[in-house]
Design a protein around this motif. Structure first.
Motif, short mmCIF file in Angstrom:
data_model
loop_
_atom_site.label_atom_id
_atom_site.label_comp_id
_atom_site.label_asym_id
_atom_site.label_seq_id
_atom_site.Cartn_x
_atom_site.Cartn_y
_atom_site.Cartn_z
N CYS A 137 0.70 -1.20 -0.05
CA CYS A 137 -0.01 0.00 0.08
C CYS A 137 0.83 1.22 -0.04
CB CYS A 137 -0.99 0.22 1.22
SG CYS A 137 -2.14 -1.34 1.18
N LEU A 138 1.88 1.24 0.81
CA LEU A 138 2.67 2.43 0.83
C LEU A 138 3.53 2.76 -0.17
CD1 LEU A 138 4.21 1.85 4.44
CD2 LEU A 138 2.40 3.59 3.86
N VAL A 139 4.19 1.58 -0.79
CA VAL A 139 4.62 1.56 -2.17
C VAL A 139 3.91 2.18 -3.27
CG1 VAL A 139 6.12 0.50 -3.70
CG2 VAL A 139 6.41 0.01 -1.35
N THR A 140 2.84 1.46 -3.25
CA THR A 140 1.81 1.84 -4.26
C THR A 140 1.32 3.57 -4.28
OG1 THR A 140 0.89 -0.18 -4.50
CG2 THR A 140 -0.60 1.47 -5.58
N VAL A 141 1.27 3.92 -3.27
CA VAL A 141 0.95 5.33 -2.83
C VAL A 141 2.04 6.40 -3.51
CG1 VAL A 141 0.49 7.16 -1.40
CG2 VAL A 141 -0.76 5.16 -1.22
N ILE A 142 3.45 5.70 -2.93
CA ILE A 142 4.61 6.67 -3.43
C ILE A 142 4.68 6.36 -4.92
CG2 ILE A 142 7.04 6.63 -3.19
CD1 ILE A 142 6.72 5.59 -0.35
N ALA A 143 4.48 5.43 -5.67
CA ALA A 143 4.71 5.22 -6.92
C ALA A 143 3.81 6.07 -7.82
CB ALA A 143 4.62 3.88 -7.32
N LEU A 144 2.67 6.19 -7.37
CA LEU A 144 1.72 6.80 -8.05
C LEU A 144 1.91 8.27 -8.05
CD1 LEU A 144 -1.87 5.20 -6.91
CD2 LEU A 144 -0.67 5.10 -9.18
N VAL A 145 2.40 8.74 -6.89
CA VAL A 145 2.50 10.17 -6.61
C VAL A 145 3.85 10.56 -7.50
CG1 VAL A 145 3.67 11.89 -4.93
CG2 VAL A 145 1.85 10.46 -4.39
N LEU A 146 4.83 9.50 -7.60
CA LEU A 146 6.26 9.86 -8.25
C LEU A 146 5.82 9.96 -9.86
CD1 LEU A 146 8.84 8.07 -6.36
CD2 LEU A 146 8.47 10.36 -6.32
N LEU A 147 4.82 9.11 -10.20
CA LEU A 147 4.42 8.92 -11.55
C LEU A 147 3.81 10.32 -12.12
CD1 LEU A 147 4.06 6.93 -14.19
CD2 LEU A 147 1.88 6.46 -13.18
N PHE A 148 2.97 10.70 -10.93
CA PHE A 148 2.47 12.10 -11.37
C PHE A 148 3.55 13.28 -11.63
CE2 PHE A 148 0.84 16.08 -9.54
CZ PHE A 148 -0.18 16.21 -10.85
N THR A 149 4.38 13.29 -10.64
CA THR A 149 5.59 14.38 -10.73
C THR A 149 6.69 13.91 -11.64
OG1 THR A 149 6.64 13.31 -8.91
CG2 THR A 149 5.02 14.85 -8.26
N GLY A 150 6.84 12.84 -12.05
CA GLY A 150 7.85 12.44 -13.00
C GLY A 150 9.02 12.26 -12.16
N GLY A 151 9.24 12.38 -10.88
CA GLY A 151 10.37 12.15 -10.19
C GLY A 151 11.13 13.43 -9.73
N THR A 152 10.33 14.51 -10.33
CA THR A 152 10.91 16.05 -10.20
C THR A 152 9.81 16.79 -9.53
OG1 THR A 152 12.06 15.54 -12.18
CG2 THR A 152 11.71 17.94 -11.59
N PRO A 153 10.36 17.61 -8.40
CA PRO A 153 9.40 18.46 -7.64
C PRO A 153 8.84 19.46 -8.46
CG PRO A 153 11.75 18.59 -6.70
CD PRO A 153 11.69 17.48 -7.66
N PRO A 154 7.59 19.93 -8.19
CA PRO A 154 7.16 20.97 -8.87
C PRO A 154 7.74 22.29 -8.39
CG PRO A 154 5.36 20.11 -7.44
CD PRO A 154 6.44 19.22 -7.43
N PRO A 155 7.89 23.30 -9.30
CA PRO A 155 8.60 24.40 -8.95
C PRO A 155 7.66 25.05 -7.75
CG PRO A 155 8.18 24.50 -11.12
CD PRO A 155 7.40 23.19 -10.62
N PRO A 156 8.28 25.81 -6.73
CA PRO A 156 7.37 26.43 -5.70
C PRO A 156 6.37 27.53 -6.23
CG PRO A 156 9.76 26.61 -5.14
CD PRO A 156 9.67 25.91 -6.59
N ARG A 157 5.33 27.48 -5.60
CA ARG A 157 4.16 28.35 -6.05
C ARG A 157 3.36 27.98 -7.45
NH1 ARG A 157 2.97 31.18 -1.39
NH2 ARG A 157 4.93 31.98 -0.42
N SER A 158 3.91 26.86 -7.97
CA SER A 158 3.24 26.25 -9.13
C SER A 158 1.91 25.73 -8.51
CB SER A 158 4.12 25.32 -9.68
OG SER A 158 4.19 24.16 -9.14
N PRO A 159 0.87 25.58 -9.54
CA PRO A 159 -0.40 24.86 -9.09
C PRO A 159 -0.12 23.32 -8.48
CG PRO A 159 -0.70 25.89 -11.22
CD PRO A 159 0.71 26.06 -10.86
N PRO A 160 0.49 22.66 -8.80
CA PRO A 160 0.96 21.28 -8.27
C PRO A 160 1.48 21.48 -6.66
CG PRO A 160 1.57 21.25 -10.44
CD PRO A 160 1.36 22.53 -10.33
N SER A 161 2.45 22.39 -6.74
CA SER A 161 3.20 22.57 -5.22
C SER A 161 1.96 23.05 -4.58
CB SER A 161 4.02 23.32 -5.46
OG SER A 161 4.72 23.57 -4.28
#
Length: 227
Positions: free
Chosen positions: A45-69
């Motif tokens: 469960c934990l790994v799946t949640v993390i994988a889904l988030v990283l799939l969404f971000t592409g492994g790169t944190p969104p810029p500060p103040r951007s809509p995803p952030s």
């Protein structure tokens, strides 16, 4: 990010409800195997949640103040407020000692530890996996997901932080499983005492945990949104 994952991981691993259920599972027939399946499903469960988030971000944190952030911080704020509201709700609904005594007596007659262990005896390993998914504290896991959004997979530190989060969030279950394997007789007695202590302190533990983690998430989110 590391400190946030650390605190959230502690909140997950100290949740009393999964621990009590896991202790019962270990006490049942083929308990070690059921416990192992429970842990694997919990980790999945934990790994799946993390994988889904990283799939969404592409492994790169969104810029500060951007809509995803901003959206991730807003979600973390909402989860923090929700945990605080839940803690306050449970505190207000706390029963008087007389009511608790009556309810405890009724519960002990209707669902004794022996009867609960008997139910666990009949449980299959697949049911143990389903129990792990059901008992996962999804609200706190969701809070962890809002932090994982900031993970940068171009740095080894992010991999170590995510790995450490998964292990920490499972550490109580892993310790109980290993103790049962290495010292089954001693583990049986001590885990029974642990379950009895958790049952006696379950309500205050949930209330305090929700309030502390919720207030911290709320304050941290407001600070990041306004700074």
């Amino acid at each position: 990010m590391v400190l946030e994952l650390l605190l959230i991981g502690v909140g997950i691993t100290l949740d009393p409800l999964p621990i009590m259920a896991f202790v019962l599972l270990l006490s049942s027939r083929r308990g070690v195997w059921k416990g192992l399946v429970f842990i694997l499903a919990w980790l999945a469960c934990l790994v799946t949640v993390i994988a889904l988030v990283l799939l969404f971000t592409g492994g790169t944190p969104p810029p500060p103040r951007s809509p995803p952030s901003t959206g991730a911080l807003a979600a973390k704020l909402a989860i923090g407020l929700g945990l605080v509201a839940y803690g306050v709700h449970r505190r207000r609904r706390a029963r008087t000692p007389h009511e608790e005594s009556s309810a405890a007596g009724s519960a002990s007659r209707d669902a004794s530890p022996e009867a609960e262990v008997s139910k666990m005896d009949r449980m299959s390993v697949w049911s143990a996996a389903g129990l792990a998914v059901f008992l996962q504290p999804w609200g706190v896991v969701a809070a962890g997901a809002t932090v994982v959004v900031r993970a940068d997979l171009s740095h080894l530190a992010s991999y170590l932080a995510l790995f450490g989060f998964c292990i920490l969030a499972t550490s109580t279950l892993l310790a109980a499983e290993l103790y049962t394997v290495l010292a089954p007789k001693a583990a049986g007695e001590r885990l029974k005492r642990l379950r009895a202590w958790l049952e006696a302190h379950e309500e205050p533990a949930i209330i305090i945990g929700c309030l502390v983690l919720g207030l911290w998430l709320t304050g941290n989110s407001i600070y990041q949104l306004t700074s």
